[in-house]
Design an enzyme around this catalytic site. Structure first.
Site, PDB file in Angstrom:
ATOM      1  N   CYS A 162       0.704  -1.134  -0.173  1.00  0.00           N
ATOM      2  CA  CYS A 162       0.038   0.079   0.087  1.00  0.00           C
ATOM      3  C   CYS A 162       0.792   1.532   0.178  1.00  0.00           C
ATOM      4  O   CYS A 162       2.246   1.139  -0.102  1.00  0.00           O
ATOM      5  CB  CYS A 162      -0.483  -0.052   1.280  1.00  0.00           C
ATOM      6  SG  CYS A 162       0.255  -0.020   2.885  1.00  0.00           S
ATOM      7  N   PRO A 163       0.112   2.931  -0.326  1.00  0.00           N
ATOM      8  CA  PRO A 163       1.193   3.246  -0.376  1.00  0.00           C
ATOM      9  C   PRO A 163       1.989   3.886   0.679  1.00  0.00           C
ATOM     10  O   PRO A 163       3.439   4.204   0.733  1.00  0.00           O
ATOM     11  CB  PRO A 163       0.633   5.080  -0.584  1.00  0.00           C
ATOM     12  CG  PRO A 163      -0.688   3.981  -1.132  1.00  0.00           C
ATOM     13  CD  PRO A 163      -1.182   2.587  -0.344  1.00  0.00           C
TER      14      PRO A 163
END
Length: 495
Positions: free
Chosen positions: A9-10
């Site tokens: 994920c980011p």
């Protein structure tokens, strides 16, 4: 079946590991073996090549570019966002199984040589831009955390060393060079200055790291040098994080373009070490130092002046807006926009303990803590409104919320989206507004209650969280109670 998966994920903190656990549990429930490689913020341990070789298919549950993706060449693949793996692991698993079965049904002569692991059709230009941006932000966050905590510790020590609140200002005006030249290990004032300058040095990397890793996400390693050079140039001209964003994207595309030039075989060997970094850095340097630096620096000054000029209702309204964004999608794009605004504001040069950027960061973090804490409280106050699984999730949500991990509320939102999101958004907005109104400030970009000693106005910190949690918990209970009451009324009455 034997499946492998990659999750990222980011920020590489919560969704990465929640998706991995969800896929593993869904596989176990269906009798399949799912082995996951988490490419998170603490790094990743690559899957054993033997495990990949024995796999029937691969699941890419990632919002960032998957590292060393070619390892999975030849395997039937599905490519989904990390949030789908968290919310719908069984469906994602079913899609992967379908891809494996479809590949098995295709005659060998008709199968593609390479793995069908191209980017998913839904990966639009906007999605790619968000992935590139969040790659830069995720690499920048550790520098913000280290630098911010060191600066906060410096301010705390300075108040003791100088005997009062004015110490936080005094340490910023101290003659650092003279102190370093005659450093006294027994002097609290000297230690305060050392901590401050070390934290400021860490902060000095924010814009270059942001720019460098945006460029890296676009062009791989050829983008690193022009990206870092562009970020340093942005800092030199005062263009700040806006300049870092511009140079990151520009450096990535310039490096990617040059790396695709058709050159003579004798020149190929020096392309990555001489030609690409030389030409791309030259282009980006001219772009930022000569052409775009001044206008972007002017925009940064305008933004800083605007934040500094906010007073009364305006600053409370900004806090409410940021809080609502943090509570709206619980780690999704809107949440990340608000968080990025708070984090990148810390990179502004010349901040003092009273700078509005620190108040923005406090409102952002506090707003992100509300939803999991509120839902944990609701499961205790009205347990009958929640399933047994949700009550168990509520126990974990206490710690997740206290640690500023908004994703702790995702299991609740997945089961009852609109009620949870409405309650979360309203409660988080209340917390953001109260935080701004009470002047709570925060130098560290993460940590939740664990960085409470580093918070400006700790009592305001606690009051802001309690206010939002109370509002959100009451609202979600009322909304769920309305559903419970309305359900029997909809049933037909027996004759």
């Amino acid at each position: 079946m034997k499946l492998v998966a990659v999750t990222s994920c980011p920020t590489g903190i919560a969704h990465t590991y929640m998706a991995a656990e969800a896929l593993e549990q869904a596989g176990k429930a269906q009798g399949h073996e799912v082995t996951v490689e988490t490419q998170g913020s603490i790094g990743s341990e690559p899957l054993d090549p033997a495990v990949i070789a024995a796999a029937d298919g691969v699941i890419f549950a990632a919002d960032l570019e998957v590292k060393e993706r070619d390892r999975f060449a030849g395997l039937p693949a599905v490519d989904v966002g990390v949030k789908r793996a968290v919310h719908e692991p069984a469906k994602v698993l079913a899609e992967a199984i379908a891809a494996v079965e479809a590949a098995a049904a295709t005659p060998a002569a008709e199968r593609p040589v390479a793995a069908p692991a191209a980017p998913r059709p839904a990966a639009s230009g906007a999605t790619k831009v968000r992935q590139w941006l969040m790659t830069g932000v995720s690499h920048m966050i550790p520098f913000v955390a280290a630098g911010g905590i060191l600066i906060a510790l410096s301010f705390m020590l300075a108040q003791v060393a100088w005997g009062g609140a004015e110490g936080a200002v005094a340490v910023t005006k101290a003659d650092a060079a003279a102190i370093f030249a005659s450093f006294d290990p027994l002097s609290l004032q000297h230690w305060a200055v050392v901590l401050l300058k070390t934290g400021q040095l860490a902060f000095g990397f924010l814009v270059p790291v942001l720019s460098g890793y945006i460029a890296y996400a676009i062009a791989d390693r050829p983008g690193l040098v022009p990206g870092f050079v562009g970020g340093a140039a942005a800092g030199f001209v005062g263009a700040g994080f806006l300049g870092g964003l511009v140079t990151g994207f520009a450096a990535g595309f310039v490096a990617l373009w040059i790396s695709r030039w058709k050159v003579a075989k004798g020149v190929r060997g020096i392309m990555p070490v001489v030609v690409i970094p030389l030409l791309s850095s030259l282009v980006i340097g001219v772009l930022m130092l000569v052409l775009l630096g001044r206008p972007i620096a002017g925009a940064m000054e305008g933004l800083t002046d605007w934040l500094g000029g906010l007073q009364g209702g305006s600053i409370i309204l900004l806090g409410a807006l940021l809080g609502a964004m943090m509570g709206f999608d619980l780690g999704g794009p809107v949440n990340k926009v608000a968080y990025t605004f708070g984090v990148t504001g810390l990179a502004t040069a010349g901040l003092t303990p009273d700078s509005p950027q620190y108040k923005v960061m406090a409102a952002v973090m506090l707003g992100g803590m509300v939803a999991p804490l509120a839902l944990a409280l609701a499961t205790v106050v009205r347990p009958r409104l929640f399933t047994e699984v949700e009550r168990e999730n509520g126990k974990a949500a206490w710690l997740l919320g206290a640690s500023f991990i908004s994703e702790g509320a995702i299991p609740f939102a997945a089961a009852d989206p609109w009620r949870v999101i409405v309650a979360s958004t309203v409660g988080s907005a209340v917390t953001g507004a109260v935080s701004m109104g009470l002047g709570v400030s925060l130098v560290a970009p993460h940590g939740g209650v664990w960085v409470l000693p580093l918070v400006g106005n700790p009592l305001g910190f606690v009051l802001a969280v309690l206010a939002g949690v109370a509002v959100s918990a009451v609202l979600v209970i009322l909304l769920k109670q309305t559903r419970k009451v309305a359900a029997p009324a909809a049933e037909p009455v027996a004759a």
